[in-house]
Write a protein that holds these residues in place. Structure first.
Motif, PDB file in Angstrom:
ATOM      1  N   ILE A  81      29.458  35.152  40.458  1.00  0.00           N
ATOM      2  CA  ILE A  81      31.007  35.647  40.162  1.00  0.00           C
ATOM      3  C   ILE A  81      31.940  34.381  40.127  1.00  0.00           C
ATOM      4  CG2 ILE A  81      30.628  37.795  41.985  1.00  0.00           C
ATOM      5  CD1 ILE A  81      32.157  36.229  43.990  1.00  0.00           C
ATOM      6  N   GLU A  82      33.078  34.811  39.656  1.00  0.00           N
ATOM      7  CA  GLU A  82      34.215  33.685  39.617  1.00  0.00           C
ATOM      8  C   GLU A  82      35.123  34.105  40.561  1.00  0.00           C
ATOM      9  OE1 GLU A  82      37.716  31.856  38.718  1.00  0.00           O
ATOM     10  OE2 GLU A  82      37.238  33.866  37.718  1.00  0.00           O
ATOM     11  N   THR A  83      35.623  33.322  41.461  1.00  0.00           N
ATOM     12  CA  THR A  83      36.766  33.469  42.414  1.00  0.00           C
ATOM     13  C   THR A  83      37.397  32.207  42.815  1.00  0.00           C
ATOM     14  OG1 THR A  83      37.501  34.596  44.397  1.00  0.00           O
ATOM     15  CG2 THR A  83      35.315  33.523  44.353  1.00  0.00           C
ATOM     16  N   GLY A  84      38.584  31.983  42.822  1.00  0.00           N
ATOM     17  CA  GLY A  84      39.361  30.729  43.128  1.00  0.00           C
ATOM     18  C   GLY A  84      38.882  29.579  42.055  1.00  0.00           C
ATOM     19  N   GLY A  85      38.735  30.103  41.088  1.00  0.00           N
ATOM     20  CA  GLY A  85      38.497  28.755  40.005  1.00  0.00           C
ATOM     21  C   GLY A  85      37.115  28.337  40.247  1.00  0.00           C
ATOM     22  N   HIS A  86      36.192  28.702  41.031  1.00  0.00           N
ATOM     23  CA  HIS A  86      34.841  28.359  41.253  1.00  0.00           C
ATOM     24  C   HIS A  86      34.043  29.641  40.848  1.00  0.00           C
ATOM     25  CE1 HIS A  86      35.904  24.769  42.832  1.00  0.00           C
ATOM     26  NE2 HIS A  86      37.010  25.227  43.684  1.00  0.00           N
ATOM     27  N   GLN A  87      32.610  29.235  40.289  1.00  0.00           N
ATOM     28  CA  GLN A  87      31.630  30.202  40.221  1.00  0.00           C
ATOM     29  C   GLN A  87      30.613  30.168  41.431  1.00  0.00           C
ATOM     30  OE1 GLN A  87      29.860  29.534  36.511  1.00  0.00           O
ATOM     31  NE2 GLN A  87      31.319  30.667  35.460  1.00  0.00           N
ATOM     32  N   GLY A 147      24.844  40.435  52.189  1.00  0.00           N
ATOM     33  CA  GLY A 147      24.415  40.271  53.611  1.00  0.00           C
ATOM     34  C   GLY A 147      24.727  38.607  54.133  1.00  0.00           C
ATOM     35  N   ARG A 148      25.246  37.733  53.104  1.00  0.00           N
ATOM     36  CA  ARG A 148      25.568  36.529  53.229  1.00  0.00           C
ATOM     37  C   ARG A 148      26.928  36.354  53.273  1.00  0.00           C
ATOM     38  NH1 ARG A 148      21.823  32.054  50.712  1.00  0.00           N
ATOM     39  NH2 ARG A 148      22.861  31.128  52.399  1.00  0.00           N
ATOM     40  N   PHE A 149      27.569  35.197  53.860  1.00  0.00           N
ATOM     41  CA  PHE A 149      28.942  34.922  53.661  1.00  0.00           C
ATOM     42  C   PHE A 149      29.066  33.852  53.036  1.00  0.00           C
ATOM     43  CE2 PHE A 149      27.879  33.093  57.861  1.00  0.00           C
ATOM     44  CZ  PHE A 149      28.364  31.663  57.538  1.00  0.00           C
ATOM     45  N   TYR A 150      30.324  33.715  52.284  1.00  0.00           N
ATOM     46  CA  TYR A 150      30.798  32.497  51.405  1.00  0.00           C
ATOM     47  C   TYR A 150      32.105  31.956  51.726  1.00  0.00           C
ATOM     48  CZ  TYR A 150      26.624  34.128  49.250  1.00  0.00           C
ATOM     49  OH  TYR A 150      25.222  34.365  48.992  1.00  0.00           O
ATOM     50  N   ASP A 151      32.544  30.770  51.682  1.00  0.00           N
ATOM     51  CA  ASP A 151      33.809  30.376  51.705  1.00  0.00           C
ATOM     52  C   ASP A 151      34.488  30.019  50.135  1.00  0.00           C
ATOM     53  OD1 ASP A 151      33.462  30.331  54.185  1.00  0.00           O
ATOM     54  OD2 ASP A 151      33.035  28.277  54.518  1.00  0.00           O
ATOM     55  N   THR A 152      35.583  30.371  50.043  1.00  0.00           N
ATOM     56  CA  THR A 152      36.409  30.171  48.734  1.00  0.00           C
ATOM     57  C   THR A 152      37.773  29.822  49.003  1.00  0.00           C
ATOM     58  OG1 THR A 152      36.614  31.274  46.569  1.00  0.00           O
ATOM     59  CG2 THR A 152      37.090  32.632  48.368  1.00  0.00           C
ATOM     60  N   ARG A 153      38.476  29.489  47.880  1.00  0.00           N
ATOM     61  CA  ARG A 153      39.844  29.227  47.926  1.00  0.00           C
ATOM     62  C   ARG A 153      40.760  30.547  48.581  1.00  0.00           C
ATOM     63  NH1 ARG A 153      41.485  26.074  42.720  1.00  0.00           N
ATOM     64  NH2 ARG A 153      40.391  24.156  43.277  1.00  0.00           N
ATOM     65  N   HIS A 154      41.836  30.230  49.400  1.00  0.00           N
ATOM     66  CA  HIS A 154      42.492  31.276  49.952  1.00  0.00           C
ATOM     67  C   HIS A 154      43.004  32.521  49.054  1.00  0.00           C
ATOM     68  CE1 HIS A 154      44.787  32.882  53.419  1.00  0.00           C
ATOM     69  NE2 HIS A 154      45.821  32.863  52.713  1.00  0.00           N
ATOM     70  N   PHE A 155      42.712  33.751  49.314  1.00  0.00           N
ATOM     71  CA  PHE A 155      42.941  34.794  48.665  1.00  0.00           C
ATOM     72  C   PHE A 155      44.356  34.976  49.073  1.00  0.00           C
ATOM     73  CE2 PHE A 155      38.387  36.230  48.835  1.00  0.00           C
ATOM     74  CZ  PHE A 155      38.213  36.374  47.563  1.00  0.00           C
ATOM     75  N   SER A 156      45.110  36.068  48.490  1.00  0.00           N
ATOM     76  CA  SER A 156      46.542  36.380  49.147  1.00  0.00           C
ATOM     77  C   SER A 156      46.459  36.923  50.546  1.00  0.00           C
ATOM     78  CB  SER A 156      47.038  37.597  48.146  1.00  0.00           C
ATOM     79  OG  SER A 156      46.297  38.665  48.324  1.00  0.00           O
ATOM     80  N   VAL A 157      47.470  36.836  51.170  1.00  0.00           N
ATOM     81  CA  VAL A 157      47.329  37.362  52.469  1.00  0.00           C
ATOM     82  C   VAL A 157      46.896  38.329  52.842  1.00  0.00           C
ATOM     83  CG1 VAL A 157      49.091  37.660  54.628  1.00  0.00           C
ATOM     84  CG2 VAL A 157      49.776  35.987  52.833  1.00  0.00           C
ATOM     85  N   LEU A 158      45.531  38.428  53.249  1.00  0.00           N
ATOM     86  CA  LEU A 158      44.696  39.589  53.617  1.00  0.00           C
ATOM     87  C   LEU A 158      44.223  39.668  54.890  1.00  0.00           C
ATOM     88  CD1 LEU A 158      42.504  39.846  50.517  1.00  0.00           C
ATOM     89  CD2 LEU A 158      44.431  41.174  50.979  1.00  0.00           C
ATOM     90  N   LYS A 159      44.303  40.658  55.706  1.00  0.00           N
ATOM     91  CA  LYS A 159      43.918  40.844  57.274  1.00  0.00           C
ATOM     92  C   LYS A 159      42.159  40.504  57.316  1.00  0.00           C
ATOM     93  CE  LYS A 159      48.120  41.371  58.708  1.00  0.00           C
ATOM     94  NZ  LYS A 159      48.879  40.200  58.611  1.00  0.00           N
ATOM     95  N   PRO A 160      41.659  40.208  58.366  1.00  0.00           N
ATOM     96  CA  PRO A 160      40.358  40.323  58.698  1.00  0.00           C
ATOM     97  C   PRO A 160      39.974  41.962  58.347  1.00  0.00           C
ATOM     98  CG  PRO A 160      41.041  38.853  60.179  1.00  0.00           C
ATOM     99  CD  PRO A 160      42.495  39.463  59.731  1.00  0.00           C
TER     100      PRO A 160
END
Length: 115
Positions: A9-15, A21-34
């Protein structure tokens, strides 16, 4: 979960190569709650049962469903510039905002591939 299935996928300028079932870190999305559910439509490729499905540039009818876990600030990056013999020094710092999200499912043409 099928460990053989993944998507690019492409998100935050990165692929990112993501699996359900896994978690990932990416650049900040717009203001979203947990626990906010998000849909990512920018899917470049899906690997499913030893076959590759490649988009040009994105796959039509491909969705990655995910949810926000939390947002945080990354470690501080310090930039120090010094010009020798000029007596000038400049010290700056920066903290990038990061969003951690969990991939729940990968869909193609309405079919859940991550089961």
């Amino acid at each position: 979960m099928n460990t053989n299935t993944y998507a690019i996928i492409e998100t935050g300028g990165h692929q990112l190569r993501v699996e359900a079932g896994r978690f990932y870190d990416t650049r900040h999305f717009s203001v979203l709650k947990p626990d906010t559910k998000i849909l990512i439509y920018r899917v470049a490729m899906i690997h499913f049962q030893s076959q590759l499905i490649i988009g040009k540039p994105w796959l039509a009818n491909a969705i990655v469903k995910a949810r926000i876990i939390h947002s945080y600030n990354e470690k501080k990056i310090r930039v120090y510039k010094m010009h020798s013999k000029k007596k000038t020094r400049k010290k700056q710092g920066h903290r990038q905002k990061i969003t951690r999200f969990m991939v729940d499912a990968i869909f193609l043409n309405g079919r859940n591939l991550s089961l």
